[in-house]
Enzyme design. Structure first.
Site, PDB file in Angstrom:
ATOM      1  N   GLY A 184       0.831  -1.202   0.000  1.00 50.41           N
ATOM      2  CA  GLY A 184       0.000   0.000   0.000  1.00 50.41           C
ATOM      3  C   GLY A 184       0.860   1.245   0.000  1.00 50.41           C
ATOM      4  N   TYR A 185       0.217   2.400   0.199  1.00 51.34           N
ATOM      5  CA  TYR A 185       0.958   3.659   0.066  1.00 51.34           C
ATOM      6  C   TYR A 185       2.025   3.838   1.132  1.00 51.34           C
ATOM      7  CZ  TYR A 185      -1.698   5.958   3.825  1.00 51.34           C
ATOM      8  OH  TYR A 185      -2.231   6.295   5.039  1.00 51.34           O
ATOM      9  N   GLY A 268      -1.222  -1.647   6.874  1.00 46.85           N
ATOM     10  CA  GLY A 268      -2.359  -0.775   7.135  1.00 46.85           C
ATOM     11  C   GLY A 268      -2.381  -0.259   8.559  1.00 46.85           C
ATOM     12  N   ASP A 308      -9.621   9.171  12.228  1.00 43.38           N
ATOM     13  CA  ASP A 308      -9.394   7.780  11.842  1.00 43.38           C
ATOM     14  C   ASP A 308     -10.283   6.783  12.579  1.00 43.38           C
ATOM     15  OD1 ASP A 308      -7.476   8.771  10.173  1.00 43.38           O
ATOM     16  OD2 ASP A 308      -5.775   7.783  11.137  1.00 43.38           O
ATOM     17  N   ALA A 316      -5.592  12.857   6.920  1.00 41.83           N
ATOM     18  CA  ALA A 316      -5.502  13.979   7.856  1.00 41.83           C
ATOM     19  C   ALA A 316      -6.457  15.097   7.468  1.00 41.83           C
ATOM     20  CB  ALA A 316      -4.066  14.499   7.915  1.00 41.83           C
ATOM     21  N   HIS A 436       1.152  28.836 -18.676  1.00 41.28           N
ATOM     22  CA  HIS A 436       2.097  28.045 -19.475  1.00 41.28           C
ATOM     23  C   HIS A 436       3.522  28.495 -19.162  1.00 41.28           C
ATOM     24  CE1 HIS A 436       3.785  25.937 -22.929  1.00 41.28           C
ATOM     25  NE2 HIS A 436       4.460  27.043 -23.222  1.00 41.28           N
TER      26      HIS A 436
END
Length: 457
Positions: A184-185, A268, A308, A316, A436
């Site tokens: 995972g991340y 996790g 959480d 967050a 740009h």
């Protein structure tokens, strides 16, 4: 002992808790926040901020190593070295500055901060063990903002060479060989940083591919970059144990020994709902999480939960938004959680940003994308891998979701979220002049492409 009293008592001073406490105090409510550790919670102290500091340092070191050899930019330098202890000290300095900043914000708002370990007695009473002795607090409304903790694996308990993300972010030497359990991340962010710092990294993921919450199109550039960095990926693999500097991994064709000096468990995070009397309130739960309604109310009157502990996504910025909402609700304002957009960022290399619906979540929608290979700014930065993608309604052009994978795309997350939150259409984005050369031009180009008016593709 005479108990202290307040109108709002917040347990936990992480992103959810400190924002809730500050906003409640700004609204004129007498507010106390109880925190056992440093203010800022996991995110500031052992999560978001320190990991991004390590990622930045690793990226700088990797670039310096690149310049020590032949490269297209014509820049040369001597072979670099790194003193990870000094890097960690620099990281800790940033964390300390931000933590003091949070403390200053709480003081300025006149929030009473009590350092200690809280235990809920009932929905209106909390006992706190402090350095000066026990304390009892009576409150009108109670807000639970206790956050989350790393998820352990029974076969690989934390300790010694088996690390959680907290210990991994405090290493003072780069391990020669690092095994990361979990694709995972969290595992990929730290694993990628360590690979750039010189570690031989192996990622062990139980699922069929890394970053399982993202579709294969988004993860493909990340996989390619990991392989370029020398990271080994083992998917469909389960870690079974660690001994004698080797991680035992079970694969479809049998077991394998993965050499490792350190093992990072990144399986996790679990909500921090135990150890402070929450179970005695007998609140309704949604699996391991505290169940809440659109005002973040729990099943007990006067008790709220934010951050959480309320479930996914564990982010967050979601926690902060919930904290602000609850303070407003307690102050009597008629508000409810009604968010169209919740940006999520993986600070991998390249980065991934997702906002709104993915293509698989909107099968009737149209999808249009534009590659960074067609963007001048990406090319001049030497990173033209990846793309921007817009999911939109076929009839109206309403933007349902925007995703991107590419170097530096995390800074586009706000633009993506704004477009979805304000119900922008492809025409709105296409008609907005983008500066740009910038990476953001790819968003306009993707919208133009969706309208059949692509200019630079």
């Amino acid at each position: 002992m005479t108990p202290q009293t307040c109108q709002v008592l917040v347990i936990g001073a992480g992103p959810a808790g400190y924002v809730c406490a500050i906003r409640a105090a700004q609204l004129g409510l007498d507010t106390i926040v109880v925190e056992a550790a440093a203010p800022g919670g996991t995110c500031l102290n052992v999560g978001c901020i320190p990991s991004k500091a390590l990622i930045h340092a690793a990226g700088e070191f990797h670039a310096a190593r690149h310049f020590a050899g032949a490269n297209a930019l014509g820049i040369t330098c001597a072979a670099p070295g790194i003193d990870l202890g000094r890097t960690i000290a620099w990281k800790d300095g940033i964390v300390a500055r931000l933590a003091e900043g949070v403390s200053g914000l709480l003081r300025r708002a006149k929030v009473r901060v009590i350092h200690g370990t809280a235990r809920i007695v009932d929905g209106k009473t909390v006992a706190v063990e402090t350095a000066a002795g026990p304390l009892r607090i009576q409150t009108g409304d109670l807000v639970i903002a206790t956050g989350s903790r790393p998820q352990a694996i029974a076969a690989l308990p934390f300790g010694g060479d088996i690390l959680s993300s907290t210990e991994a972010l405090s290493l003072t030497a780069v391990p020669a060989r690092l095994a990361v359990v979990g694709g995972g991340y969290i595992g990929l962010e730290i694993g990628t940083a360590m690979a750039k710092l010189g570690a031989a990294v192996t990622v062990v993921e139980a699922g069929p591919r890394i970053l399982p919450h993202h579709d294969a199109d988004l993860t493909r550039p990340v996989v390619a970059r990991l392989r370029m960095l020398g990271v080994s990926l083992l998917t469909g693999a389960r870690a079974r144990g660690f001994a004698d500097a080797a991680l035992t991994v079970s694969l479809a064709d049998g077991e394998r020994q993965v050499p490792a000096d350190k093992v990072l468990i990144a399986a996790g995070r679990a909500p921090a709902t135990g150890g402070f009397g929450l179970e005695d309130l007998r609140l309704d739960m949604a699996g391991p999480f505290v169940a809440v309604d659109a005002q973040c109310r729990t099943s007990m009157r006067g008790v709220y939960a934010i951050g959480d502990v309320t479930g996914d996504p564990m982010l967050a910025h979601r926690a902060m938004a919930q904290g602000d909402l609850v303070a407003e609700v307690i102050a009597g304002r008629k508000l409810a959680w009604d968010r169209r957009a919740m940006p999520a960022v993986c600070f991998t290399d390249p980065e991934i940003v997702t906002v709104g619906l993915l293509p698989a979540e909107a099968p009737a929608a149209a999808v249009t994308s534009f590659p960074f290979a067609g963007n001048g700014r990406a090319m001049t930065r030497g990173r033209d891998d990846g793309f921007v993608r817009i999911v939109h309604d076929r009839g109206t052009g309403l933007v349902l979701g925007i995703q991107a994978v590419g170097a530096g795309v995390s800074e586009l997350a706000g633009q993506f979220a704004l477009a979805v939150e304000m119900a922008a259409t492809l025409t709105d984005i296409a008609a907005t002049i983008h500066a740009h050369p910038t990476l953001g031009e790819t968003v306009q180009e993707a919208a133009l492409k969706g309208l059949g008016r692509a200019l630079h593709l």
